[in-house]
Design a protein around this motif. Structure first.
Motif, PDB file in Angstrom:
ATOM      1  N   GLY A 237       0.828  -1.209   0.000  1.00 21.27           N
ATOM      2  CA  GLY A 237       0.000   0.000   0.000  1.00 21.27           C
ATOM      3  C   GLY A 237       0.858   1.253   0.000  1.00 21.27           C
ATOM      4  O   GLY A 237       0.643   2.179  -0.786  1.00 21.27           O
ATOM      5  N   PHE A 238       1.854   1.262   0.865  1.00 23.28           N
ATOM      6  CA  PHE A 238       2.748   2.408   0.975  1.00 23.28           C
ATOM      7  C   PHE A 238       3.481   2.631  -0.346  1.00 23.28           C
ATOM      8  O   PHE A 238       3.641   3.763  -0.813  1.00 23.28           O
ATOM      9  N   THR A 239       3.903   1.522  -0.970  1.00 16.49           N
ATOM     10  CA  THR A 239       4.640   1.578  -2.227  1.00 16.49           C
ATOM     11  C   THR A 239       3.782   2.109  -3.371  1.00 16.49           C
ATOM     12  O   THR A 239       4.234   2.932  -4.177  1.00 16.49           O
ATOM     13  N   LEU A 240       2.524   1.616  -3.433  1.00 12.04           N
ATOM     14  CA  LEU A 240       1.598   2.104  -4.463  1.00 12.04           C
ATOM     15  C   LEU A 240       1.482   3.620  -4.378  1.00 12.04           C
ATOM     16  O   LEU A 240       1.543   4.327  -5.390  1.00 12.04           O
ATOM     17  N   ILE A 241       1.305   4.116  -3.152  1.00 17.07           N
ATOM     18  CA  ILE A 241       1.084   5.548  -2.964  1.00 17.07           C
ATOM     19  C   ILE A 241       2.363   6.339  -3.255  1.00 17.07           C
ATOM     20  O   ILE A 241       2.353   7.301  -4.018  1.00 17.07           O
ATOM     21  N   TYR A 242       3.477   5.896  -2.676  1.00 16.03           N
ATOM     22  CA  TYR A 242       4.727   6.637  -2.879  1.00 16.03           C
ATOM     23  C   TYR A 242       5.190   6.560  -4.329  1.00 16.03           C
ATOM     24  O   TYR A 242       5.612   7.553  -4.914  1.00 16.03           O
ATOM     25  N   GLY A 243       5.083   5.362  -4.902  1.00 13.55           N
ATOM     26  CA  GLY A 243       5.534   5.177  -6.280  1.00 13.55           C
ATOM     27  C   GLY A 243       4.776   6.068  -7.249  1.00 13.55           C
ATOM     28  O   GLY A 243       5.328   6.536  -8.243  1.00 13.55           O
ATOM     29  N   THR A 244       3.497   6.301  -6.963  1.00 13.59           N
ATOM     30  CA  THR A 244       2.685   7.105  -7.868  1.00 13.59           C
ATOM     31  C   THR A 244       2.825   8.593  -7.590  1.00 13.59           C
ATOM     32  O   THR A 244       2.987   9.396  -8.504  1.00 13.59           O
TER      33      THR A 244
ATOM     34  N   LEU B 168      12.191   1.159  -5.084  1.00 15.62           N
ATOM     35  CA  LEU B 168      11.085   2.120  -5.015  1.00 15.62           C
ATOM     36  C   LEU B 168       9.999   1.820  -6.024  1.00 15.62           C
ATOM     37  O   LEU B 168      10.261   1.696  -7.213  1.00 15.62           O
ATOM     38  N   GLY B 169       8.780   1.732  -5.522  1.00 12.83           N
ATOM     39  CA  GLY B 169       7.658   1.620  -6.442  1.00 12.83           C
ATOM     40  C   GLY B 169       7.506   0.267  -7.097  1.00 12.83           C
ATOM     41  O   GLY B 169       6.699   0.096  -7.994  1.00 12.83           O
ATOM     42  N   SER B 170       8.284  -0.726  -6.645  1.00 12.81           N
ATOM     43  CA  SER B 170       8.123  -2.046  -7.232  1.00 12.81           C
ATOM     44  C   SER B 170       7.229  -2.897  -6.347  1.00 12.81           C
ATOM     45  O   SER B 170       7.563  -3.185  -5.199  1.00 12.81           O
ATOM     46  N   LEU B 171       6.062  -3.282  -6.870  1.00 13.22           N
ATOM     47  CA  LEU B 171       5.115  -4.065  -6.084  1.00 13.22           C
ATOM     48  C   LEU B 171       5.647  -5.474  -5.770  1.00 13.22           C
ATOM     49  O   LEU B 171       5.600  -5.898  -4.620  1.00 13.22           O
ATOM     50  N   PRO B 172       6.184  -6.198  -6.774  1.00 12.98           N
ATOM     51  CA  PRO B 172       6.783  -7.501  -6.443  1.00 12.98           C
ATOM     52  C   PRO B 172       7.921  -7.341  -5.443  1.00 12.98           C
ATOM     53  O   PRO B 172       8.101  -8.172  -4.559  1.00 12.98           O
TER      54      PRO B 172
END
Lengths: 293, 303
Positions: A24-31, A235-239
């Motif tokens: 969740g944190f990654t989705l938000i930060y990555g975008t 950064l920003g990598s979901l896998p």
């Protein structure tokens, strides 16, 4: 050996929780590139909302999960539309957005502490009756946690890959300027990132509430752990977030056989410090500033 | 009153030093309480266990915290501000775990009692009035250091960075090096505050050096004013008076903690909306507000 197996399994279950929060944190930060520490507050609120539905209204775990997911998604959207976006439109730098986010985390966590006290509140469920697999004790709840973690990853990947909104979000993560030039609605992509990323925090919160109980201040540690996991995963990598989430949880769990449990959090953060010296791009990142959703 | 002034003085040093990071380097730190604590423990143990004079103990505290600060700043500032937040939190978690679990040295949660009052060249700084004088001297020293840093060559580099980082790098200035130096000075001053605290209260335990305390120190800086030395002192004076005010309210003790923290949270959000530069901050610097784009045709992303 038995102890190691038990620790491995406990670590896997914990990994489900960690990777959900970190994704969740990654989705938000990555975008959005917004360092959204208030994510920890959303997690806390979702946990208490779930607890109210499951225990005070006695409706059980599944309706609690549905309500908590909706509350978290809406909460995340409200934080973006009500706090971050107005600040950015006034020309605030990332530092200002971060300070507001930290203030929000404190506001939400301490509101929960005032309303519900600081003792853990447990959601009762039959899923906690352990099975014994040989010498290892396994609870159905732990199996569910790992399964939900993987399912969330699959669902998020599917949305990003095959829906037009998800593709737009990936475009914005890659390059907001380019995405805007080709006609992507950047604000819509941000909103999707906040709704999706925040909703993912709810199952993690509810599974913790069912296992050890929800407390007001655990979210603040978990959100910074999520940031650590995100950086390690690239950064920003979901896998990357999924893999690093399970790795960090396993390392934390297995460390108990080497050092005492009091040191486990310190150990994880020490590994992180070594990590940013040796490989600041993480497992899957190619550049420090690249986002890959 | 004297007690309040001494504590406000100690917190002034903390907010002044953290302001170097937030106001000059433009990064946020979550480890200031940890550095404060490291200074307190190092100084207390040096006098109590090694029987060395207080002046050497302060020096030791300043050195150790300066090194700890650069260990975090070195790797993290090379990358980006967001990394620095996480790395500083890592230092906070590691240091706190050490205070609690290194029981042989720190006596764990029970804490270190009986820390002697400072002796300077045979004069024992025991009473509140002499201690206030000592604290005031240290606040002045901190003010002087902050002023020096602001006007030193690397301070000028940093001020230029807040105008245009790329141009400064193009001139071949070592921007990261300057930032790490400032972070080191900031940490060292927190160590000095820690020493003052330990020998004033004569007792230290881990609960004074939590992550929440780090956020409290940051709140002093934000409310007082980023980049303003008088702001840091004003922030410390007003917000250290606040807990006393809350104590007067008829609320149960278990609620006092969350109530205070809730207030800090609300203050942080409110200031970002109403006055991001704080009460006495200059007009918002570049660390707080984006400049209008200088280059025509730079696409501004509408969110």
């Amino acid at each position: 050996m038995d102890l190691t197996l038990q620790l491995l399994w406990t670590g896997l279950a914990l990994g489900g929780i960690y990777s959900m929060l970190a994704m969740g944190f990654t989705l938000i930060y990555g975008t959005t590139r917004q360092f959204h520490v208030a994510h920890g507050g959303i997690f806390t609120v979702a946990g208490y909302v779930g607890y109210i539905v499951a225990e005070r209204l006695a409706l059980g775990l599944v309706p609690a999960l549905v309500v908590a997911v909706m509350a978290a998604g809406l909460g995340g959207l409200a934080v973006y539309e009500g706090v971050y976006r107005p600040l950015v439109r006034r020309g605030a730098t990332p530092l200002v957005v971060f300070i507001a986010s930290l203030g929000l985390l404190y506001t939400l966590d301490n509101l929960c502490a005032l309303l519900f006290g600081q003792d853990p509140l447990v959601v009762e469920t039959d899923l906690k009756v352990p099975w014994s697999l040989g010498s290892v004790s396994v609870t159905p709840l732990q199996v569910v946690t790992v399964a939900v973690g993987l399912a969330v990853f699959g669902a998020a990947e599917a949305i990003l890959r095959w829906t037009s909104a998800g593709k737009a979000l990936r475009g914005v993560a890659d390059s907001p300027e380019m995405a805007q030039i080709v006609g992507v609605d950047v604000r819509k992509a941000y909103r999707l990132a906040y709704v999706m990323g925040s909703a993912i925090a709810a199952p993690a919160a509810l599974l913790i509430a069912a296992d050890a109980g929800i407390t007001p201040f655990r979210g603040s540690l978990l959100v910074l752990l999520s940031a650590v996991i995100m950086i390690m995963g690239g950064l920003g990598s979901l896998p990357g977030a999924l893999l690093a989430g399970f790795s960090v949880a396993l390392a934390e769990s297995l460390s108990v056989s080497v050092v005492s449990a009091e040191w486990s959090a310190a150990l994880v953060f020490t590994v992180f410090m070594v990590f940013i010296v040796v490989r600041p791009t993480g497992f899957f990142g190619d550049k420090v500033t690249s986002a890959k959703l | 009153m004297l007690n309040f002034l001494i504590m406000a003085g100690i917190y002034s040093i903390l907010s002044l030093s953290l302001n170097l990071l937030i106001g000059y380097v433009g990064v946020f730190s979550l480890s200031h309480a940890a550095l404060f604590g490291i200074g307190a423990y190092v100084s207390a143990l040096t006098v109590k266990e090694l029987h060395l004079p207080w002046l050497l103990a302060v020096l030791g505290a300043v050195l150790v915290t300066g090194i700890a600060g650069s260990l975090v700043a070195g790797p993290a500032l090379r990358i980006a501000g967001d990394y620095y937040v996480v790395a500083s939190y890592a230092l906070q978690v590691i240091a706190y775990a050490a205070f609690v679990n290194l029981t042989e040295i720190t006596q764990g949660p029970a804490g270190l009692p009986g820390i002697p009052r400072p002796e300077i060249f045979g004069f024992r700084v025991a009473g509140p009035v002499p201690y206030l004088v000592l604290t005031a001297a240290c606040v002045l020293l901190a003010l002087g250091v902050v002023w020096r840093v602001a006007h030193s060559p690397f301070g000028r580099v940093l001020r230029a960075v807040s105008e245009d980082e790329v141009a400064v790098m193009a001139l071949g200035k070592d921007v990261v090096g300057a930032k790490v130096k400032v972070a080191m000075v900031s940490a060292a001053l927190a160590g000095m505050a820690g020493s003052l605290y330990a020998h004033y209260v004569t007792f230290v335990n881990p609960s004074s050096f939590t992550a929440d305390e780090s956020v409290f120190i940051a709140t002093l800086v934000i409310v007082g004013g980023t980049g303003s030395v008088w702001g840091s002192i004003l922030g410390a004076l007003t917000l250290t008076a606040l807990p006393e005010a809350i104590k007067v309210l008829p609320v149960p003790l278990s609620v006092v903690g969350p109530l205070r923290q809730l207030l800090y949270g609300v203050l942080l959000v409110a200031f970002m909306f109403l006055r991001p530069q704080g009460l006495l901050g200059r007009s918002p610097s570049r660390t707080l507000r984006k400049p209008t784009p200088q280059v025509a045709g730079t696409p501004e992303v509408e969110v």
